[in-house]
Design an enzyme around this catalytic site. Sequence first.
Site, short mmCIF file in Angstrom:
data_model
loop_
_atom_site.label_atom_id
_atom_site.label_comp_id
_atom_site.label_asym_id
_atom_site.label_seq_id
_atom_site.Cartn_x
_atom_site.Cartn_y
_atom_site.Cartn_z
N LYS A 38 -9.72 -4.49 -4.10
CA LYS A 38 -10.47 -3.13 -4.42
C LYS A 38 -9.57 -2.16 -5.00
O LYS A 38 -9.92 -1.11 -5.47
CB LYS A 38 -10.98 -2.64 -3.07
CG LYS A 38 -12.15 -3.41 -2.56
CD LYS A 38 -12.59 -2.95 -1.41
CE LYS A 38 -13.13 -4.22 -0.70
NZ LYS A 38 -13.14 -4.36 0.94
N LYS A 91 -4.21 -10.98 -6.40
CA LYS A 91 -5.31 -11.24 -5.66
C LYS A 91 -6.50 -10.20 -6.24
O LYS A 91 -6.09 -9.06 -6.58
CB LYS A 91 -5.32 -11.30 -4.25
CG LYS A 91 -4.92 -9.78 -3.81
CD LYS A 91 -5.19 -9.84 -2.35
CE LYS A 91 -5.02 -8.32 -1.80
NZ LYS A 91 -5.28 -8.09 -0.42
N LYS A 120 0.90 -1.28 0.04
CA LYS A 120 0.04 -0.01 -0.06
C LYS A 120 0.79 1.22 -0.01
O LYS A 120 0.59 2.31 -0.61
CB LYS A 120 -0.82 -0.08 1.21
CG LYS A 120 -1.90 -1.19 1.18
CD LYS A 120 -3.29 -1.03 1.90
CE LYS A 120 -4.13 -1.86 2.01
NZ LYS A 120 -5.22 -1.93 3.10
P1 TYM Z 1 -10.57 -6.00 3.54
O1 TYM Z 1 -11.42 -5.13 3.88
O2 TYM Z 1 -9.43 -5.76 2.67
O3 TYM Z 1 -11.24 -7.38 3.30
C1 TYM Z 1 -12.27 -8.22 3.82
C2 TYM Z 1 -11.88 -9.65 4.19
O4 TYM Z 1 -12.19 -10.13 2.74
C3 TYM Z 1 -10.95 -10.84 2.52
N1 TYM Z 1 -10.29 -11.02 1.08
C4 TYM Z 1 -10.25 -11.96 0.41
N2 TYM Z 1 -10.33 -13.22 0.48
C5 TYM Z 1 -10.20 -13.99 -0.48
N3 TYM Z 1 -9.68 -13.46 -1.90
C6 TYM Z 1 -9.60 -12.10 -2.02
N4 TYM Z 1 -8.90 -11.68 -3.17
C7 TYM Z 1 -9.87 -11.20 -0.89
N5 TYM Z 1 -9.67 -10.10 -0.85
C8 TYM Z 1 -10.10 -9.74 0.48
C9 TYM Z 1 -9.81 -10.65 3.50
O5 TYM Z 1 -8.95 -11.39 3.77
C10 TYM Z 1 -10.72 -9.99 4.75
O6 TYM Z 1 -11.10 -11.34 5.41
N6 TYM Z 1 -7.57 -5.33 7.75
C11 TYM Z 1 -8.68 -6.16 7.28
C12 TYM Z 1 -10.09 -5.47 8.01
C13 TYM Z 1 -9.82 -5.56 9.38
C14 TYM Z 1 -9.97 -6.77 10.12
C15 TYM Z 1 -9.95 -6.32 11.57
C16 TYM Z 1 -10.29 -7.93 9.80
C17 TYM Z 1 -9.54 -4.57 10.31
N7 TYM Z 1 -9.60 -4.95 11.65
C18 TYM Z 1 -9.90 -7.38 12.57
C19 TYM Z 1 -10.46 -9.01 10.80
C20 TYM Z 1 -10.24 -8.56 12.21
C21 TYM Z 1 -8.87 -5.69 5.74
O7 TYM Z 1 -8.62 -4.76 5.30
O8 TYM Z 1 -9.71 -6.55 5.16
#
Ligand code: TYM
Length: 339
Positions: free
Chosen positions: A199, A196, A114
């Site tokens: 967004k 992957k 990022k």
């Molecule tokens: P975020 O918002 O990027 O993604 C949300 C969830 O989707 C999963 N994910 C994927 N799984 C499979 N293939 C993909 N291409 C893919 N893209 C995204 C992510 O692994 C995630 O589970 N940092 C986290 C948000 C967060 C969080 C937390 C999660 C903040 N605090 C505490 C769990 C516990 C994030 O940006 O996810």
Amino acid sequence: MTQPRLISGIQATGSSIHLGNYLGAIKQWVQLQQDYEALYFIPDQHSITAPIDPAQLRENTLRYVAQLLALGLDPAQCTMFVQSHVPANAQLAWVLSCLTGFGEASRMTQFKDKSDKQGEQTSVGLFTYPCLMAADILAYQAELVPVGEDQSQHLELTRNLAERFNHRFGETFVVPKARLVKAGARVYDLREPTKKMSKSASSEAGIVHFMDDPKVSAKKFRSAVTDNDGEVRFDPAQKPGLSNLLSIFAALTDTTAEEVALQYQGGGYGALKVDLAEAFVAFAAPVRERTLGWLDNRAALDRILAEGGERAREIAGATVARVYEAVGFLPDHGRSGRS
Ligand code: TYM
């Protein structure tokens, strides 16, 4: 009987949840809410680690809540809330950031990716993001964190911080475990199948959004990048594009990629792409309709978040009180609670 607790979150980036989010995380959230005390939240404080438009963030946060409900989260079975409604998360993040090594935080691959994209605009907040994420989890004493594979490194840091704190200041935190699904833990971009689905990808063509017109999504599947040899076989190293489609199909229909490959063997890629597009549209079209229904009833969304916030503040506030005492902060006799 009390159920074991779990927590997870999704950032409201853009206006729509994508297929990777669903297959990696939300699909298991829906299943797990029955057997766990489940907490799901929108980490809006994480969202401001990238440039944002305030009105858009507010709108997207509600849109994500509506989509989570449409995808199957049930407020009667789980707690849904917004991170900024719970002061304890940020309070705990500060304490954890003081236990995190600078080098340790520097090794986070998501920060590297990022910050490469953000360049000069990279903030200290983006750097300390994993400390806030660790606080998001540890504040709730959760045993399980259902996430996609890209969050594994952050989860490892969270476990290390929990163990470090417990060792230094006495048993305080439950040490949580990540829970990854078998098929769908990493869904790849349909146009660039070695990256992957994300967004923040440079092109929309390889990302499937739940809020898109289903016809647009169907076309994205039909024009997914594969290879030229025409043999249907699950082989992620040699055939990343095709293998991604097989994994997605398997995850959507609760089977294995190998099974799907067997079904389409000898049939070329065309039929597989058409059938996968149809399977996705059959699933996503009603989700989109239900989301629009929820968005017509914003008072209901506000109510769900108000109730969820209250429950979340109760749990996380109690943890922060214990942490403050453990690290040696003087009790504040002017206040009854600390959340
Ligand atoms: P975020 O918002 O990027 O993604 C949300 C969830 O989707 C999963 N994910 C994927 N799984 C499979 N293939 C993909 N291409 C893919 N893209 C995204 C992510 O692994 C995630 O589970 N940092 C986290 C948000 C967060 C969080 C937390 C999660 C903040 N605090 C505490 C769990 C516990 C994030 O940006 O996810």
